[in-house]
Design an enzyme around this catalytic site. Structure first.
Site, PDB file in Angstrom:
ATOM      1  N   ASP A  54       5.201   2.864 -72.025  1.00 52.38           N
ATOM      2  CA  ASP A  54       5.881   1.390 -73.211  1.00 52.38           C
ATOM      3  C   ASP A  54       5.555   0.437 -71.891  1.00 52.38           C
ATOM      4  OD1 ASP A  54       7.732   1.071 -75.687  1.00 52.38           O
ATOM      5  OD2 ASP A  54       8.250   0.032 -73.918  1.00 52.38           O
ATOM      6  N   GLY A  99      -0.308  -7.188 -72.605  1.00 57.45           N
ATOM      7  CA  GLY A  99      -0.169  -6.410 -72.027  1.00 57.45           C
ATOM      8  C   GLY A  99      -0.797  -4.877 -73.126  1.00 57.45           C
ATOM      9  N   ASN A 100      -0.029  -3.864 -73.390  1.00 60.29           N
ATOM     10  CA  ASN A 100      -1.267  -2.606 -73.704  1.00 60.29           C
ATOM     11  C   ASN A 100      -1.291  -2.970 -75.352  1.00 60.29           C
ATOM     12  OD1 ASN A 100      -0.754  -1.169 -71.229  1.00 60.29           O
ATOM     13  ND2 ASN A 100       1.427  -1.072 -72.212  1.00 60.29           N
ATOM     14  N   VAL A 101       0.323  -3.439 -75.854  1.00 57.90           N
ATOM     15  CA  VAL A 101      -0.543  -3.261 -77.101  1.00 57.90           C
ATOM     16  C   VAL A 101      -1.113  -4.928 -78.145  1.00 57.90           C
ATOM     17  CG1 VAL A 101       0.552  -4.078 -79.238  1.00 57.90           C
ATOM     18  CG2 VAL A 101       1.569  -2.912 -78.139  1.00 57.90           C
ATOM     19  N   TRP A 128      -3.281  -6.240 -75.937  1.00 53.54           N
ATOM     20  CA  TRP A 128      -5.006  -6.445 -75.966  1.00 53.54           C
ATOM     21  C   TRP A 128      -5.662  -5.619 -77.204  1.00 53.54           C
ATOM     22  CZ3 TRP A 128      -6.880  -0.703 -74.614  1.00 53.54           C
ATOM     23  CH2 TRP A 128      -8.234  -1.146 -73.618  1.00 53.54           C
ATOM     24  N   GLY A 184       2.244 -12.159 -75.714  1.00 51.45           N
ATOM     25  CA  GLY A 184       2.605 -10.768 -74.914  1.00 51.45           C
ATOM     26  C   GLY A 184       0.847 -10.557 -74.315  1.00 51.45           C
ATOM     27  N   LYS A 198      13.283   7.921 -76.254  1.00 53.30           N
ATOM     28  CA  LYS A 198      13.028   6.676 -75.018  1.00 53.30           C
ATOM     29  C   LYS A 198      13.609   7.398 -74.397  1.00 53.30           C
ATOM     30  CE  LYS A 198      10.040   3.218 -75.336  1.00 53.30           C
ATOM     31  NZ  LYS A 198       9.687   2.925 -76.578  1.00 53.30           N
TER      32      LYS A 198
HETATM   33  P1  NDP Z   1       3.152  -4.319 -71.131  1.00 54.16           P
HETATM   34  O1  NDP Z   1       4.146  -4.520 -70.573  1.00 54.16           O
HETATM   35  O2  NDP Z   1       1.672  -3.413 -71.755  1.00 54.16           O
HETATM   36  O3  NDP Z   1       2.818  -5.677 -72.252  1.00 54.16           O
HETATM   37  C1  NDP Z   1       4.190  -6.423 -72.434  1.00 54.16           C
HETATM   38  C2  NDP Z   1       3.446  -7.798 -72.189  1.00 54.16           C
HETATM   39  O4  NDP Z   1       4.581  -9.168 -72.895  1.00 54.16           O
HETATM   40  C3  NDP Z   1       3.258  -8.479 -70.949  1.00 54.16           C
HETATM   41  O5  NDP Z   1       1.909  -9.264 -71.575  1.00 54.16           O
HETATM   42  C4  NDP Z   1       4.532  -9.152 -70.213  1.00 54.16           C
HETATM   43  O6  NDP Z   1       4.005 -10.330 -69.407  1.00 54.16           O
HETATM   44  C5  NDP Z   1       4.221 -10.120 -71.926  1.00 54.16           C
HETATM   45  N1  NDP Z   1       6.455 -10.050 -71.488  1.00 54.16           N
HETATM   46  C6  NDP Z   1       7.002  -9.224 -71.587  1.00 54.16           C
HETATM   47  N2  NDP Z   1       8.296 -10.669 -71.852  1.00 54.16           N
HETATM   48  C7  NDP Z   1       7.860 -11.596 -72.530  1.00 54.16           C
HETATM   49  C8  NDP Z   1       8.568 -12.971 -73.173  1.00 54.16           C
HETATM   50  N3  NDP Z   1      10.288 -12.455 -73.136  1.00 54.16           N
HETATM   51  N4  NDP Z   1       7.731 -13.250 -73.926  1.00 54.16           N
HETATM   52  C9  NDP Z   1       6.614 -13.381 -73.983  1.00 54.16           C
HETATM   53  N5  NDP Z   1       6.055 -12.165 -73.966  1.00 54.16           N
HETATM   54  C10 NDP Z   1       6.585 -11.741 -72.600  1.00 54.16           C
HETATM   55  O7  NDP Z   1       4.168  -3.591 -73.192  1.00 54.16           O
HETATM   56  P2  NDP Z   1       3.260  -2.918 -73.947  1.00 54.16           P
HETATM   57  O8  NDP Z   1       2.549  -3.612 -74.542  1.00 54.16           O
HETATM   58  O9  NDP Z   1       3.443  -1.403 -74.026  1.00 54.16           O
HETATM   59  O10 NDP Z   1       4.870  -3.031 -75.293  1.00 54.16           O
HETATM   60  C11 NDP Z   1       4.513  -4.159 -75.912  1.00 54.16           C
HETATM   61  C12 NDP Z   1       6.423  -3.703 -77.028  1.00 54.16           C
HETATM   62  O11 NDP Z   1       5.415  -2.789 -78.667  1.00 54.16           O
HETATM   63  C13 NDP Z   1       7.207  -3.394 -76.706  1.00 54.16           C
HETATM   64  O12 NDP Z   1       8.392  -4.482 -77.186  1.00 54.16           O
HETATM   65  C14 NDP Z   1       6.972  -1.831 -76.878  1.00 54.16           C
HETATM   66  O13 NDP Z   1       8.119  -1.103 -76.814  1.00 54.16           O
HETATM   67  C15 NDP Z   1       6.077  -1.924 -78.395  1.00 54.16           C
HETATM   68  N6  NDP Z   1       5.273  -0.746 -78.455  1.00 54.16           N
HETATM   69  C16 NDP Z   1       4.483  -0.495 -77.550  1.00 54.16           C
HETATM   70  C17 NDP Z   1       3.588   1.031 -77.845  1.00 54.16           C
HETATM   71  C18 NDP Z   1       2.695   1.318 -76.587  1.00 54.16           C
HETATM   72  O14 NDP Z   1       2.183   2.103 -77.241  1.00 54.16           O
HETATM   73  N7  NDP Z   1       2.543   0.996 -75.538  1.00 54.16           N
HETATM   74  C19 NDP Z   1       4.125   1.658 -78.703  1.00 54.16           C
HETATM   75  C20 NDP Z   1       4.572   0.613 -79.955  1.00 54.16           C
HETATM   76  C21 NDP Z   1       5.601  -0.313 -79.688  1.00 54.16           C
HETATM   77  P3  NDP Z   1       4.400  -9.554 -68.587  1.00 54.16           P
HETATM   78  O15 NDP Z   1       3.599  -8.254 -67.577  1.00 54.16           O
HETATM   79  O16 NDP Z   1       3.807 -11.113 -67.270  1.00 54.16           O
HETATM   80  O17 NDP Z   1       5.794  -9.903 -67.828  1.00 54.16           O
HETATM   81  O1  2IT Z   2       7.219   2.771 -79.213  1.00 49.61           O
HETATM   82  C1  2IT Z   2       6.674   3.501 -79.414  1.00 49.61           C
HETATM   83  O2  2IT Z   2       6.318   3.528 -80.188  1.00 49.61           O
HETATM   84  C2  2IT Z   2       5.674   3.263 -77.861  1.00 49.61           C
HETATM   85  N1  2IT Z   2       5.999   2.731 -76.747  1.00 49.61           N
HETATM   86  C3  2IT Z   2       4.948   4.664 -77.711  1.00 49.61           C
HETATM   87  C4  2IT Z   2       5.649   6.027 -77.642  1.00 49.61           C
HETATM   88  C5  2IT Z   2       4.823   7.542 -77.764  1.00 49.61           C
HETATM   89  O3  2IT Z   2       4.849   8.429 -77.796  1.00 49.61           O
HETATM   90  O4  2IT Z   2       3.294   7.168 -78.087  1.00 49.61           O
END
Ligand code: NDP
Ligand code: 2IT
Length: 445
Positions: free
Chosen positions: A164, A237-239, A241, A235, A124
């Site tokens: 992430d 974000g990416n996930v 959505w 949230g 990471k």
């Molecule tokens: P993003 O940055 O795309 O989205 C994060 C979202 O969470 C945003 O909408 C953010 O709002 C919101 N957020 C942040 N802090 C808080 C909080 N305290 N309470 C409520 N909402 C909050 O990140 P990802 O979607 O990529 O990642 C989200 C989670 O999923 C993380 O734990 C990540 O490690 C995990 N993950 C991600 C993967 C990936 O492929 N991207 C894969 C596996 C796990 P704002 O933008 O307003 O701060």
């Molecule tokens: O927490 C996770 O699994 C990720 N942020 C995705 C990692 C990746 O290499 O696709």
């Protein structure tokens, strides 16, 4: 073998690293019996070796903002374990990023990647850089500065970063562009790339899709289906959505999304054009959650609250670690939640997990439930190596099968005497055995 002794040694070695120690304790609690029953793991000191990262890279990132002011951030890459494949894991850009946080994520990634059945080690990275409110040009300069140091340590067969929190397609584009310029190669040394320069279809949606598929598998164990169920997501974000898209496609109704300042409840369901609208808001770098209620007045914004107070069938925390606590878990249980599928990494606190498991709720921990993202990253690497692109249907089908396989592995190692599937135990044991055996095969190195 004494868990408390191991933990106190780790606390001494990693002082103040709260999140890392929390993640390690959760894994060790569930695998300790396997280690005790298999003397080969103790003889090879696997616990001591697997809890120590292979390497921690920490570096200075200097960049200039649009007004000419110079900023300094700290960048990291934690290369935790490469027993079963090259290091693999995302990069997080968020002001809360610390070494402890990245060690927790890198450690979790070892077991998650092992569960995917693909050959990927755990890593990471990230920075305490805050992308919020930054211009496009500032984001680009930061990403380039970050990569001007990190490029030395990564490569398609060495370490393959991805996205992430705070790192999506745009940031990966800027980092990859700089990487390509510095090494003079167009290799698949990142995943989550743009579709027309080596990215895989479905990767952006994959984590959320996978977490919904995992929820579906968990429901099946109780003869239930996802269609008609209500879903709380956090949230946006990416996930979140991807989870909103897939849950809606499968006939469920998503009623919440959230941000750090509160959550939106939409009784009519968050689907179709509403998801498109949120994506637009997100792309424009605005406060994404609250304006939803101006556009769709039936929805309500609950300031300073979390979605877990709503009555839903399925809860999917998809934002950040420790975002669902003991009180939230009590609320969900009281309101009859059936499934909790973690899109985020370690979003439930240990106290919350205890309550959820005591109530025998179906609970999919992040390292199993959100493994669809990194699995599809693995599929992206395969396509890059073969120099071809699979159609979306093919990628989704493979992703779906991987999530089913992960569910089966959790069931195999996690089913308890009363029939309850302890997915935490199942995921940890299944993930651990493969890596530990590979470490033994490869000797003390
Ligand atoms: P993003 O940055 O795309 O989205 C994060 C979202 O969470 C945003 O909408 C953010 O709002 C919101 N957020 C942040 N802090 C808080 C909080 N305290 N309470 C409520 N909402 C909050 O990140 P990802 O979607 O990529 O990642 C989200 C989670 O999923 C993380 O734990 C990540 O490690 C995990 N993950 C991600 C993967 C990936 O492929 N991207 C894969 C596996 C796990 P704002 O933008 O307003 O701060
Ligand atoms: O927490 C996770 O699994 C990720 N942020 C995705 C990692 C990746 O290499 O696709």
């Amino acid at each position: 073998m004494n868990l408390e002794k191991i933990m106190s040694d780790l606390e001494r070695k990693n002082p103040g690293e709260k999140e890392f120690l929390q993640a390690v304790r959760e894994v060790l609690e569930t695998i300790i019996d396997v280690v005790v029953e298999n003397p080969k793991y103790q003889a090879a000191s696997i616990i001591e070796r697997i809890t120590e990262p292979d390497r921690v890279i920490s570096f200075k990132v200097e960049w200039v903002d649009d007004k000419g002011k110079v900023h300094v951030n700290r960048g990291y890459r934690v290369q935790f374990n490469n027993a079963i494949g090259p290091y693999k894991g995302g990069c997080r850009f968020h002001p809360s990023v610390t070494l402890s946080g990245l060690k927790f994520l890198g450690f979790e990634q070892i077991f998650k990647n092992s569960l995917t059945t693909l050959p990927m080690g755990g890593a990471k990275g990230g920075s305490d850089f805050d992308p919020k409110g930054k211009s496009q040009a500032e984001i680009m300069r930061f990403c380039q500065a970050f990569m001007s140091e990190l490029y030395k340590y990564i490569g398609p067969d060495t370490d393959i970063p991805a996205g992430d929190i705070g790192v999506g397609g745009r940031e990966i584009g800027y980092m990859y562009g700089m990487y390509k310029k510095l090494v003079g190669e167009h290799t698949g040394s990142f995943t989550g790339k743009g579709r027309n320069w080596g990215g895989s279809l479905i990767r952006p949606e994959a984590t959320g899709f996978g977490a919904v598929f995992f929820a579906e598998e968990m429901l099946k164990t109780r003869g239930e289906k996802i269609v008609g169920k209500t879903v709380a997501l956090s949230g946006f974000g990416n996930v979140t959505w991807g989870a909103a898209l897939k849950a809606t496609q499968l006939g469920a109704k998503v009623v919440t999304i959230s941000g750090p300042d509160g959550y939106v409840y939409d009784p009519d369901g968050i689907s179709g054009e509403k998801i498109d609208y949120l994506l637009e808001l997100r792309a424009s770098n605005q406060d994404i959650v609250k304006p939803y209620t101006y556009e769709f007045p039936n929805a309500q914004f609950f300031e300073g609250k979390r979605p877990w107070e709503q009555k839903v069938d399925i809860a999917m925390p998809c934002a950040i670690q420790n975002e669902l606590n003991e009180e939230d878990a009590k609320n969900l249980v009281k309101n009859g939640v059936m499934v909790i599928s973690e899109g985020a990494n370690m979003p439930c606190t240990p106290e919350a997990v205890e309550i959820i498991q005591e109530a025998k709720i179906l609970y999919g921990p992040g390292k199993a439930a959100n493994a669809g993202g990194v699995s599809t990253s693995g599929l992206e690497q395969t396509q890059n190596a073969m120099k071809l692109n699979w159609p979306a249907e093919e990628v989704e089908e493979k992703l779906h099968q991987i999530m089913k396989n992960i569910h089966e592995a959790c069931k195999k190692y996690g089913q308890e005497e009363d029939g309850y599937i302890n997915y935490v135990k199942g995921a940890n044991i299944a993930g651990f055995i493969k890596v530990a055996d590979a470490m033994i095969d490869q000797g003390v190195i």
